[in-house]
Design a protein around this motif. Sequence first.
Motif, mmCIF file in Angstrom:
data_model
loop_
_atom_site.group_PDB
_atom_site.id
_atom_site.type_symbol
_atom_site.label_atom_id
_atom_site.label_comp_id
_atom_site.label_asym_id
_atom_site.label_seq_id
_atom_site.Cartn_x
_atom_site.Cartn_y
_atom_site.Cartn_z
ATOM 1 N N ILE A 170 47.381 33.943 63.906
ATOM 2 C CA ILE A 170 48.042 33.552 62.661
ATOM 3 C C ILE A 170 47.627 32.184 62.173
ATOM 4 N N GLU A 171 47.005 31.391 63.030
ATOM 5 C CA GLU A 171 46.706 30.027 62.578
ATOM 6 C C GLU A 171 45.340 29.890 61.915
ATOM 7 N N VAL A 198 58.008 35.484 60.055
ATOM 8 C CA VAL A 198 59.166 34.773 59.513
ATOM 9 C C VAL A 198 60.384 35.692 59.465
ATOM 10 N N LYS A 212 51.930 37.087 58.456
ATOM 11 C CA LYS A 212 52.676 35.860 58.196
ATOM 12 C C LYS A 212 54.137 36.199 57.936
ATOM 13 N N LYS A 213 54.312 37.240 57.120
ATOM 14 C CA LYS A 213 55.681 37.596 56.769
ATOM 15 C C LYS A 213 56.445 38.094 58.000
ATOM 16 N N ARG A 259 49.415 34.223 68.829
ATOM 17 C CA ARG A 259 49.627 32.939 68.156
ATOM 18 C C ARG A 259 48.365 32.476 67.438
ATOM 19 N N GLU A 305 44.466 39.410 57.103
ATOM 20 C CA GLU A 305 43.836 39.086 55.819
ATOM 21 C C GLU A 305 44.841 39.187 54.681
ATOM 22 N N SER A 306 45.667 40.230 54.707
ATOM 23 C CA SER A 306 46.762 40.277 53.749
ATOM 24 C C SER A 306 47.822 39.345 54.321
ATOM 25 N N GLY A 307 49.006 39.308 53.739
ATOM 26 C CA GLY A 307 49.977 38.333 54.250
ATOM 27 C C GLY A 307 50.995 38.920 55.211
ATOM 28 N N ILE A 308 50.808 40.198 55.584
ATOM 29 C CA ILE A 308 51.866 40.894 56.318
ATOM 30 C C ILE A 308 52.208 40.212 57.639
#
Lengths: 332, 247
Positions: free
Chosen positions: B246-247, B88, B84-85, B243, B79-82
Motif C-alpha cells: 500500500i505504500e 480505512v 486504500k479504501k 503493508r 492500481e485502483s483505490g480499492i
Amino acid sequence: MELAVEARSLVKVYDGRIKALDGVDLKVEMGKVFALLGPNGAGKTTLMRILTTQLKPTSGEAFVFNFDVVHHGSEIRRIVSYIPQEMSVWTDISGYENLLIYAKIYGIDSGSREKAIEEVLRSMDMEGVKDNLVRTYSGGMVRRLEIACALLAKPKILFLDEPTIGLDPSARKAVWEKLTSFKKDFEATVFFNTHYMDEADLYSDEIAIINKGKLVKLGSSEELKHSVGGEVIVFGINGNDVGEDVLEAVRSSSLVKDVIFHNSELSVVVENAEIALPSIIDILKGKGVPAKKISMTKPTLDDVFLKYAGTRLDTIGRISEVTQVRRMIRRG
Amino acid sequence: MLVMIELELRRLKHDRTEIYSRAIQPILWIVVYGPIMGGVKAIPTGDIPYTDFITPGVLIQSTTFVSIFYGLTIVWERESGILKKLLVTPASRYATVIGRSMASGVRAIFQALIIVPVALLIGVKFVLNPLYFVSSLFIIFLASGGFAAISIFVASFMKTRERFMGIGQAIIMPLFFASNALYPVKIMPPLLQEFALVNPMSYVVDAVRSLMITGDLSNLPLDLVAIAIFDLVMFVIASISFRKIIE
C-alpha cells in the motif's frame, strides 16, 4: 468547539529523501467543510493518507477526533470514511453488490443492512441502476456509488481525495449537491483535497492552501480573498478629461482606498465593491462625470494562491493523467 | 473474511470466461498428453493407468495457476483505490489478507469442477466415495489459500501487471515439474528429489491423488500437516508484505 482534525508539525519523508510534508500544523473544527487546496505534488494526498491511518508520519503528531493516528488507528477507522482519488468499487459486480460487500465489511448487522443500503441508494439517486454492473456506469455515477458506500458507515468525518477529478461540470455539480445534503443530514465533517479553486470557493467553510509540503495560508474563502488586497471598480468615462478635483472627491470617501485614472478608465480600489459602488456613483454624478459602463473585479482564489504560493495552480496535465487512469481502471 | 469469499462468488456469477479459458490447458494434458505417454509405458505408476495418475497433478497445477494469478487482482486493486479504501475500514488487515487468499480457493474449486467431468468422460477411474471427493476439494481450497498468499507476497514487490505475469509463470512451472504431478518422485534425479521434498505442490498432489484415485490414505496425515504449515507460513509472510503493497 471540538476539533475533528488536528495536526502538529507533521512531517512525512518518503525513502529518506522526498519530503512530502514539511511541518504541517492544522486544525479543523467539527461540522465544517474543509478544503485542502494545492497543485499536483503539494502533499495533499500524503496528508490525507496519514489522517486516515494508511501511512505513518515521519515526525509530528496528528489526531482525528482526539484519537492519535499512530496509536489509535482502529478507533479512527471506525468513525471515518474515505474515498480515494482513483476508484474504490469493484467494476465486475453491480452497484448493489458493492454496497452489500461494504456493508458487511463495515459490520452492519444483517437486520438493518437492507434498510441502510436502500437509504443510501435513494439519497444518491441510484435506485434505477443498482443492478447494473459498475463497468457500465459513467464517471459521475461511480463517484456517487463510492459516496453511497462511504455513507453506509455513517461516518463522523468523510475524507475525499479529489472527489470530482475528471468529471464533467454537470457531474461535478451533482456530486457536490449530494455531498452537501449528506453533510446537512448527518452533521458530519467533510475534509476534501482539490486543485479546483471554484470547488474550494463554492463548497467549503474553510480553505487551507498547501504548496511544497507546507500550509501557506488558512481561512474562509472571503478572508483569503480580502487578504490579497481590495476589490477594484472600473468606470468607463466618455472623453479623456477627468479633473483632479473629481479624483480628490472620490479619494476623500471613507470607503475608497485608492483612485487611478488612465486611458478613459477610472479605477477605484475599495474594500468591498458592492457596498462602495452606490456612494461613488453619487460622487461622480455630483461632479457631472457620467460613467458609460461599470465593471467590478474581485480577487479570485487564484490570486490568493499566486500571492501565497508564488505560482499559479497548474492543472491541465494533472487532469488528463487522472482521467486516463480512471479509464484504464474501468476497462479492467 | 467470509465477505471476501462472497465477493469472489459474486464476481464469478457475472463473468466466468476466465475459468473456462484456464481449463483448456489442463484438459489438453489429460486428453492428449496422458494417453500418449501412457501408451509408451515409460513411467512406472504402479497399477494405475498413467492418465489417472496425472489427473490430480494436472488438476492441482491448474488450480495453483488460478491462485498464483490471484495476485493480479491485488495488483489491480492497488492500481485502483480499492486497497486504500479497504485499509480505512474497521476490518483488520490480516482478515483482509487471509480472506482474499481464501477467496482464490473458491475460484480454484470451480476450476476443479470443470476438469473432473472431462477426466471422467475419457475414462479416468475416481474413487467412488463422495466423502473422499469433498475432502479433496477441501484440500484444494486450503492449498489455494497458501499459493494465493505467495502471490500476494510477490505482488508486494511486483507492482505492475506486466512484471507480475512474467514472474507468475516463473513460479508455477518449476513447482509443477519438480513435483510428483507428472511422474513419481523416485524416478527424478537426486537433487530434484530433494526439491520435491520441500515443494508444497507435491504434498497437495499426493493428498488429492490418494483421495481421488488410489484410495490409499496412509500418507494423508503427513500431507495435511505439510499443507497446514505451508499455509500458516505463507499467511504470515503475506500479511507482513501487505503493508508494503500500500505504500
